[in-house]
Every structure is written in C-alpha cells, then in structure tokens.
Design a protein around this motif. Structure first.
Motif, mmCIF file in Angstrom:
data_model
loop_
_atom_site.group_PDB
_atom_site.id
_atom_site.type_symbol
_atom_site.label_atom_id
_atom_site.label_comp_id
_atom_site.label_asym_id
_atom_site.label_seq_id
_atom_site.Cartn_x
_atom_site.Cartn_y
_atom_site.Cartn_z
ATOM 1 N N SER A 79 0.473 -1.070 -0.086
ATOM 2 C CA SER A 79 0.000 -0.004 0.505
ATOM 3 C C SER A 79 0.630 1.104 0.415
ATOM 4 O O SER A 79 0.170 2.175 -0.784
ATOM 5 N N VAL A 82 1.667 1.934 -3.421
ATOM 6 C CA VAL A 82 1.039 2.239 -4.449
ATOM 7 C C VAL A 82 0.657 3.584 -4.071
ATOM 8 O O VAL A 82 0.590 4.728 -5.066
ATOM 9 N N ALA A 83 0.796 4.048 -3.012
ATOM 10 C CA ALA A 83 1.000 5.799 -2.780
ATOM 11 C C ALA A 83 1.627 6.365 -2.999
ATOM 12 O O ALA A 83 1.817 7.289 -3.211
ATOM 13 N N PHE A 85 3.899 5.951 -5.553
ATOM 14 C CA PHE A 85 3.525 6.152 -6.702
ATOM 15 C C PHE A 85 2.857 6.834 -7.664
ATOM 16 O O PHE A 85 2.422 7.831 -8.200
ATOM 17 N N ALA A 86 1.582 6.825 -6.403
ATOM 18 C CA ALA A 86 0.081 7.578 -7.330
ATOM 19 C C ALA A 86 0.872 8.798 -6.767
ATOM 20 O O ALA A 86 0.689 9.616 -7.721
ATOM 21 N N ALA A 87 1.583 9.582 -5.733
ATOM 22 C CA ALA A 87 1.612 10.671 -5.781
ATOM 23 C C ALA A 87 2.687 10.908 -6.273
ATOM 24 O O ALA A 87 2.665 12.487 -6.658
ATOM 25 N N MET A 89 2.566 10.614 -9.433
ATOM 26 C CA MET A 89 2.413 10.961 -10.735
ATOM 27 C C MET A 89 1.792 12.087 -10.712
ATOM 28 O O MET A 89 1.510 12.983 -11.439
ATOM 29 N N LEU A 90 0.776 12.388 -9.458
ATOM 30 C CA LEU A 90 0.155 13.283 -9.244
ATOM 31 C C LEU A 90 0.004 14.344 -9.324
ATOM 32 O O LEU A 90 -0.199 15.394 -9.860
ATOM 33 N N GLY A 98 6.474 11.512 -3.832
ATOM 34 C CA GLY A 98 5.718 10.020 -3.344
ATOM 35 C C GLY A 98 7.000 9.172 -2.536
ATOM 36 O O GLY A 98 6.574 8.426 -1.950
#
Length: 114
Positions: A79, A82-83, A85-87, A89-90, A98
């Motif tokens: 988790s 994933v968090a 990587f999402a941060a 990209m965003l 990230g």
C-alpha cells in the motif's frame, strides 16, 4: 574533547576508506561529465540503467524486507508503494512527494496496527 570525538582511529579509517574513494569518483564524474549534453544517448542510457537498478532494489526491499521492515505486514508495504507511486504521478513526477506519501502510509499503518 576525546569524549566528544570518541575513537579517532575509527574516524580516520572511515575518512580514508569511505569518504575519500567516493569523493575522487564524484569529482572525476563532474570533470568528465561537465561537457556532456543532457539529451545525449549516453546520458539517457545511464539514467535508464540507474532507474532500473533503483527499481530493482526497491522491489527487493518490498518483497523480501530486511530487518525491522520484515515485521511490517505485506499489505502495508505494498500500500505504501502504491500510494508513493500515485503521489509521484499526481505531483508531476516529484520524487519527494512520492517518498513522503509512502512514508505517511507506512507510519499511519504502523500507528494503526499498534
């Protein structure tokens, strides 16, 4: 003063064996790499290899965690990745965002678990 510094022999060994060899290569890299174009094929390849090595190290740490990280449940480690990587990209590919997001998820999960 010796209480503050500790064993000066250990500090000398650390300086000679750890710092000096690394600094020599860094300075040589700055000297040789100063004239290389950032968009050149060589630098693109070097960046790709460095990214692949970093991804491999991160994957190994997540899948087979060393030390205290082994006590963290698998779902929490994944988790956090994933968090992060999402941060990443965003936030328009901010490595700092990230890492911070992954750390927040990891710390919040460990706090929640007790």
């Amino acid at each position: 003063m010796s209480d503050f510094i500790g064993d000066w022999h250990a500090l000398l060994v650390l300086l000679v064996a750890g710092v000096l060899p690394n600094q020599i290569w860094r300075m040589l890299g700055l000297w040789f790499g100063g004239g290389i174009d950032e968009g050149s094929e060589l630098l693109v390849w070097v960046r790709a290899v460095a990214t692949a090595v970093l991804a491999g190290v991160i994957a190994q740490i997540v899948v087979q965690p060393p030390g205290a990280l082994a006590s963290v449940p698998d779902w929490l480690r994944y988790s956090a990745v994933v968090a992060g990587f999402a941060a990443f990209m965003l936030s328009r590919k901010s490595i700092f965002a990230g890492v911070v997001a992954g750390e927040i998820v990891m710390l919040a999960g460990k706090y929640w678990l007790g």
